[in-house]
Design a protein around this motif. Structure first.
Motif, PDB file in Angstrom:
ATOM      1  N   ARG A 144       0.831  -1.213   0.000  1.00 57.87           N
ATOM      2  CA  ARG A 144       0.000   0.000   0.000  1.00 57.87           C
ATOM      3  C   ARG A 144       0.863   1.260   0.000  1.00 57.87           C
ATOM      4  N   ASN A 169       0.795 -14.214  -0.404  1.00 60.52           N
ATOM      5  CA  ASN A 169       0.199 -12.933  -0.005  1.00 60.52           C
ATOM      6  C   ASN A 169      -0.775 -12.506  -1.096  1.00 60.52           C
ATOM      7  N   THR A 171      -3.648 -11.123  -0.870  1.00 61.52           N
ATOM      8  CA  THR A 171      -4.225  -9.796  -0.653  1.00 61.52           C
ATOM      9  C   THR A 171      -3.369  -8.714  -1.299  1.00 61.52           C
ATOM     10  N   GLY A 175      -4.300  -6.489  -4.532  1.00 59.97           N
ATOM     11  CA  GLY A 175      -4.298  -5.043  -4.339  1.00 59.97           C
ATOM     12  C   GLY A 175      -3.457  -4.334  -5.381  1.00 59.97           C
ATOM     13  N   SER A 207     -11.840 -10.560 -10.946  1.00 63.50           N
ATOM     14  CA  SER A 207     -11.588  -9.399 -10.089  1.00 63.50           C
ATOM     15  C   SER A 207     -11.728  -8.078 -10.845  1.00 63.50           C
TER      16      SER A 207
END
Length: 284
Positions: A144, A169, A171, A175, A207
Protein backbone atom coordinates in the motif's frame (compact mmCIF):
# COMPACT_ATOMS: atom_id res chain seq x y z
CA UNK A 1 21.62 4.36 -32.78
CA UNK A 2 25.38 4.26 -33.01
CA UNK A 3 26.76 2.31 -35.96
CA UNK A 4 28.90 -0.23 -34.20
CA UNK A 5 31.22 -0.43 -37.20
CA UNK A 6 31.91 3.31 -37.22
CA UNK A 7 35.11 2.94 -35.21
CA UNK A 8 36.35 -0.13 -37.00
CA UNK A 9 38.10 -0.38 -40.34
CA UNK A 10 36.77 -2.39 -43.26
CA UNK A 11 33.25 -3.36 -44.24
CA UNK A 12 30.77 -4.39 -41.52
CA UNK A 13 30.30 -8.10 -41.01
CA UNK A 14 26.99 -9.83 -40.34
CA UNK A 15 26.21 -9.92 -36.62
CA UNK A 16 26.09 -13.25 -34.80
CA UNK A 17 25.35 -14.19 -31.23
CA UNK A 18 29.04 -14.93 -30.67
CA UNK A 19 29.88 -11.50 -32.03
CA UNK A 20 27.53 -9.91 -29.50
CA UNK A 21 29.17 -11.88 -26.69
CA UNK A 22 32.61 -10.59 -27.66
CA UNK A 23 31.21 -7.06 -27.77
CA UNK A 24 29.99 -7.35 -24.21
CA UNK A 25 33.24 -8.72 -22.90
CA UNK A 26 35.45 -6.03 -24.41
CA UNK A 27 35.01 -2.60 -22.93
CA UNK A 28 35.83 -0.50 -25.99
CA UNK A 29 33.66 -2.63 -28.22
CA UNK A 30 30.90 -2.68 -25.63
CA UNK A 31 30.59 1.10 -25.63
CA UNK A 32 29.68 1.10 -29.31
CA UNK A 33 26.62 -1.07 -28.62
CA UNK A 34 24.91 1.74 -26.74
CA UNK A 35 22.89 4.74 -27.75
CA UNK A 36 24.83 7.91 -28.37
CA UNK A 37 23.84 10.94 -26.34
CA UNK A 38 22.39 12.55 -29.48
CA UNK A 39 20.05 9.59 -30.12
CA UNK A 40 18.91 9.13 -26.54
CA UNK A 41 16.55 11.97 -25.57
CA UNK A 42 15.53 10.24 -22.35
CA UNK A 43 15.01 12.43 -19.33
CA UNK A 44 16.80 11.22 -16.25
CA UNK A 45 15.03 10.89 -12.93
CA UNK A 46 16.20 11.57 -9.42
CA UNK A 47 14.17 8.74 -7.94
CA UNK A 48 15.91 5.95 -6.07
CA UNK A 49 19.54 6.56 -6.87
CA UNK A 50 20.57 3.34 -5.17
CA UNK A 51 18.25 0.44 -5.99
CA UNK A 52 19.70 -1.66 -3.19
CA UNK A 53 18.28 0.49 -0.41
CA UNK A 54 14.83 1.52 0.65
CA UNK A 55 14.33 4.87 -0.99
CA UNK A 56 10.81 6.03 -0.20
CA UNK A 57 12.28 9.09 1.48
CA UNK A 58 14.32 9.84 -1.65
CA UNK A 59 11.37 9.90 -4.01
CA UNK A 60 9.97 13.36 -4.84
CA UNK A 61 6.54 13.30 -3.29
CA UNK A 62 5.13 16.12 -5.40
CA UNK A 63 4.13 15.12 -8.87
CA UNK A 64 5.47 17.51 -11.47
CA UNK A 65 3.26 18.64 -14.35
CA UNK A 66 3.60 16.21 -17.24
CA UNK A 67 1.89 15.95 -20.61
CA UNK A 68 1.64 12.19 -20.04
CA UNK A 69 -0.76 10.46 -17.73
CA UNK A 70 0.65 8.04 -15.20
CA UNK A 71 0.46 4.39 -16.25
CA UNK A 72 1.18 1.31 -14.14
CA UNK A 73 2.01 -2.05 -15.73
CA UNK A 74 2.31 -5.13 -13.54
CA UNK A 75 4.04 -8.41 -14.43
CA UNK A 76 2.43 -11.28 -12.57
CA UNK A 77 2.42 -15.06 -12.75
CA UNK A 78 2.15 -17.85 -10.18
CA UNK A 79 4.87 -19.68 -12.11
CA UNK A 80 8.51 -18.92 -11.40
CA UNK A 81 11.10 -18.59 -14.14
CA UNK A 82 8.71 -17.35 -16.84
CA UNK A 83 10.60 -14.11 -17.46
CA UNK A 84 8.72 -11.52 -15.41
CA UNK A 85 11.90 -9.64 -14.49
CA UNK A 86 13.33 -9.86 -18.00
CA UNK A 87 10.15 -8.42 -19.48
CA UNK A 88 9.94 -5.78 -16.74
CA UNK A 89 13.38 -4.33 -17.44
CA UNK A 90 12.94 -4.38 -21.20
CA UNK A 91 9.59 -2.61 -20.90
CA UNK A 92 11.23 0.00 -18.67
CA UNK A 93 13.92 0.55 -21.31
CA UNK A 94 11.26 0.89 -24.03
CA UNK A 95 9.37 3.46 -21.98
CA UNK A 96 12.52 5.42 -21.11
CA UNK A 97 13.55 5.56 -24.74
CA UNK A 98 10.07 6.86 -25.57
CA UNK A 99 10.73 9.80 -23.25
CA UNK A 100 8.79 8.57 -20.23
CA UNK A 101 9.80 9.21 -16.64
CA UNK A 102 10.06 5.61 -15.50
CA UNK A 103 10.13 3.83 -12.17
CA UNK A 104 10.46 0.12 -11.45
CA UNK A 105 9.03 -1.48 -8.32
CA UNK A 106 10.72 -4.74 -7.35
CA UNK A 107 8.41 -6.65 -5.01
CA UNK A 108 10.32 -9.93 -5.28
CA UNK A 109 12.65 -10.96 -2.46
CA UNK A 110 15.16 -12.18 -5.05
CA UNK A 111 15.48 -8.52 -6.19
CA UNK A 112 16.32 -9.49 -9.77
CA UNK A 113 15.05 -6.21 -11.21
CA UNK A 114 16.81 -4.09 -8.59
CA UNK A 115 20.09 -5.95 -9.10
CA UNK A 116 19.83 -5.32 -12.84
CA UNK A 117 19.28 -1.60 -12.15
CA UNK A 118 22.37 -1.59 -9.95
CA UNK A 119 24.44 -3.04 -12.81
CA UNK A 120 22.96 -0.41 -15.10
CA UNK A 121 24.10 2.39 -12.80
CA UNK A 122 27.66 1.05 -12.93
CA UNK A 123 27.47 1.17 -16.73
CA UNK A 124 26.14 4.73 -16.58
CA UNK A 125 29.14 5.78 -14.51
CA UNK A 126 31.30 5.33 -17.62
CA UNK A 127 28.63 5.73 -20.30
CA UNK A 128 26.19 8.44 -19.17
CA UNK A 129 24.17 8.16 -22.41
CA UNK A 130 22.56 5.02 -21.00
CA UNK A 131 19.16 6.09 -19.68
CA UNK A 132 18.64 6.17 -15.91
CA UNK A 133 16.07 3.62 -14.78
CA UNK A 134 15.39 3.88 -11.05
CA UNK A 135 14.13 0.80 -9.26
CA UNK A 136 12.69 0.73 -5.76
CA UNK A 137 12.82 -2.46 -3.72
CA UNK A 138 9.85 -3.16 -1.50
CA UNK A 139 8.16 -5.96 0.39
CA UNK A 140 4.73 -7.23 -0.55
CA UNK A 141 3.72 -6.49 3.03
CA UNK A 142 4.30 -2.80 2.27
CA UNK A 143 2.41 -2.78 -1.02
CA UNK A 144 0.00 0.00 0.00
CA UNK A 145 2.68 2.51 0.98
CA UNK A 146 4.82 1.51 -2.01
CA UNK A 147 1.97 2.04 -4.44
CA UNK A 148 1.14 5.37 -2.80
CA UNK A 149 4.77 6.46 -3.10
CA UNK A 150 4.84 5.55 -6.78
CA UNK A 151 1.61 7.39 -7.52
CA UNK A 152 2.89 10.53 -5.79
CA UNK A 153 6.24 10.44 -7.57
CA UNK A 154 7.12 12.28 -10.78
CA UNK A 155 7.21 8.98 -12.69
CA UNK A 156 4.61 8.66 -15.43
CA UNK A 157 5.37 5.05 -16.37
CA UNK A 158 5.71 2.47 -13.59
CA UNK A 159 6.46 -1.23 -13.93
CA UNK A 160 5.84 -3.62 -11.04
CA UNK A 161 7.80 -6.88 -10.92
CA UNK A 162 6.16 -9.39 -8.59
CA UNK A 163 7.26 -12.72 -7.10
CA UNK A 164 5.78 -16.12 -7.93
CA UNK A 165 3.89 -18.07 -5.27
CA UNK A 166 1.18 -15.43 -5.25
CA UNK A 167 -0.84 -17.44 -2.75
CA UNK A 168 1.63 -16.46 -0.03
CA UNK A 169 0.20 -12.93 0.00
CA UNK A 170 -2.86 -12.97 -2.23
CA UNK A 171 -4.23 -9.80 -0.65
CA UNK A 172 -1.14 -7.83 -1.68
CA UNK A 173 -1.05 -9.25 -5.21
CA UNK A 174 -4.73 -8.53 -5.80
CA UNK A 175 -4.30 -5.04 -4.34
CA UNK A 176 -1.44 -4.34 -6.74
CA UNK A 177 -3.50 -5.70 -9.64
CA UNK A 178 -6.35 -3.41 -8.71
CA UNK A 179 -3.95 -0.47 -8.55
CA UNK A 180 -2.43 -1.25 -11.95
CA UNK A 181 -3.70 -0.15 -15.33
CA UNK A 182 -2.63 -3.34 -17.07
CA UNK A 183 -1.41 -6.78 -15.95
CA UNK A 184 0.81 -8.88 -18.19
CA UNK A 185 0.90 -12.61 -17.40
CA UNK A 186 4.00 -14.23 -18.95
CA UNK A 187 3.69 -17.81 -20.13
CA UNK A 188 6.13 -20.20 -21.77
CA UNK A 189 5.40 -23.07 -24.14
CA UNK A 190 4.73 -25.84 -21.65
CA UNK A 191 1.78 -27.56 -20.07
CA UNK A 192 3.23 -26.73 -16.65
CA UNK A 193 2.96 -23.04 -17.50
CA UNK A 194 -0.62 -23.43 -18.73
CA UNK A 195 -1.63 -25.26 -15.57
CA UNK A 196 -0.30 -22.34 -13.55
CA UNK A 197 -1.36 -19.25 -15.50
CA UNK A 198 -4.83 -20.23 -16.74
CA UNK A 199 -6.44 -20.31 -13.25
CA UNK A 200 -4.67 -17.03 -12.46
CA UNK A 201 -6.07 -15.32 -15.56
CA UNK A 202 -9.56 -16.49 -14.64
CA UNK A 203 -9.08 -15.00 -11.19
CA UNK A 204 -7.87 -11.71 -12.68
CA UNK A 205 -10.89 -11.52 -14.98
CA UNK A 206 -13.25 -12.17 -12.09
CA UNK A 207 -11.59 -9.40 -10.09
CA UNK A 208 -12.07 -6.95 -12.95
CA UNK A 209 -8.38 -6.43 -13.69
CA UNK A 210 -7.37 -5.60 -17.25
CA UNK A 211 -4.91 -8.36 -18.15
CA UNK A 212 -3.40 -10.30 -21.03
CA UNK A 213 -1.09 -13.25 -21.48
CA UNK A 214 2.27 -12.72 -23.17
CA UNK A 215 4.11 -15.73 -24.58
CA UNK A 216 7.75 -15.48 -23.57
CA UNK A 217 10.77 -17.41 -24.87
CA UNK A 218 8.62 -18.50 -27.77
CA UNK A 219 9.53 -20.73 -30.66
CA UNK A 220 6.84 -20.11 -33.25
CA UNK A 221 8.20 -22.87 -35.52
CA UNK A 222 7.08 -25.60 -33.15
CA UNK A 223 3.67 -27.24 -33.00
CA UNK A 224 3.46 -26.54 -29.29
CA UNK A 225 3.40 -22.79 -29.93
CA UNK A 226 0.11 -22.90 -31.82
CA UNK A 227 -1.34 -25.28 -29.23
CA UNK A 228 -0.34 -23.11 -26.28
CA UNK A 229 -1.59 -19.92 -27.94
CA UNK A 230 -4.93 -21.50 -28.78
CA UNK A 231 -5.46 -22.69 -25.21
CA UNK A 232 -4.54 -19.27 -23.81
CA UNK A 233 -6.98 -17.53 -26.17
CA UNK A 234 -9.76 -19.73 -24.85
CA UNK A 235 -9.23 -18.19 -21.43
CA UNK A 236 -8.28 -14.56 -21.99
CA UNK A 237 -6.58 -11.98 -24.22
CA UNK A 238 -3.13 -12.78 -25.57
CA UNK A 239 -0.59 -10.13 -26.49
CA UNK A 240 -0.18 -10.33 -30.28
CA UNK A 241 3.58 -10.01 -29.86
CA UNK A 242 5.56 -12.99 -28.62
CA UNK A 243 9.10 -12.66 -27.29
CA UNK A 244 11.47 -15.22 -28.74
CA UNK A 245 14.16 -17.15 -26.92
CA UNK A 246 17.24 -15.10 -27.81
CA UNK A 247 20.78 -14.98 -26.49
CA UNK A 248 20.99 -11.20 -26.89
CA UNK A 249 18.26 -10.78 -24.27
CA UNK A 250 20.24 -12.58 -21.57
CA UNK A 251 23.48 -10.93 -22.66
CA UNK A 252 21.91 -7.48 -22.38
CA UNK A 253 20.31 -8.30 -19.03
CA UNK A 254 23.66 -9.42 -17.65
CA UNK A 255 25.12 -5.97 -18.35
CA UNK A 256 22.27 -3.95 -16.92
CA UNK A 257 20.87 -3.25 -20.39
CA UNK A 258 17.74 -3.89 -22.37
CA UNK A 259 17.64 -5.29 -25.87
CA UNK A 260 16.83 -1.87 -27.28
CA UNK A 261 20.00 -0.43 -25.74
CA UNK A 262 21.93 -2.42 -28.36
CA UNK A 263 22.69 -0.76 -31.66
CA UNK A 264 21.47 -3.56 -33.92
CA UNK A 265 19.23 -5.85 -31.88
CA UNK A 266 17.86 -8.80 -33.79
CA UNK A 267 14.65 -8.59 -31.78
CA UNK A 268 14.09 -4.88 -32.31
CA UNK A 269 10.91 -5.42 -34.31
CA UNK A 270 9.33 -7.57 -31.60
CA UNK A 271 10.14 -5.18 -28.77
CA UNK A 272 9.06 -2.20 -30.83
CA UNK A 273 5.76 -3.95 -31.48
CA UNK A 274 5.42 -4.74 -27.77
CA UNK A 275 5.74 -1.04 -26.94
CA UNK A 276 3.12 -0.19 -29.59
CA UNK A 277 0.79 -2.77 -28.05
CA UNK A 278 1.26 -1.34 -24.55
CA UNK A 279 0.63 2.17 -25.82
CA UNK A 280 -2.67 1.04 -27.32
CA UNK A 281 -3.76 -0.88 -24.23
CA UNK A 282 -2.85 2.03 -21.95
CA UNK A 283 -4.22 4.68 -24.32
CA UNK A 284 -0.92 6.58 -24.31
Amino acid sequence: MVDETSHASGAPNQQTEAFYAVKFLRRKRFETLLLSSESCPVKTSSICGDPRNSCIDKVPMTKHPSPSKQSIVMLSSPKGGVGKSSLSRNILVLAAQAGRQVLGLDMDKQATLATWAERRERVRASIPAVSHIPVHRASLDDWRSTLKMARQSSADFIVIDTPPSIEINMTAILGLCEGSDFVLVPCQQSQDDLDSVIPWMRHLKQSGAKAAFIINRANIRTRSYATIRSKLLNVGPVCPVEIAQAEEISLANGKGLGVMDLSRPKNAEAFGALWSYLRQELDL
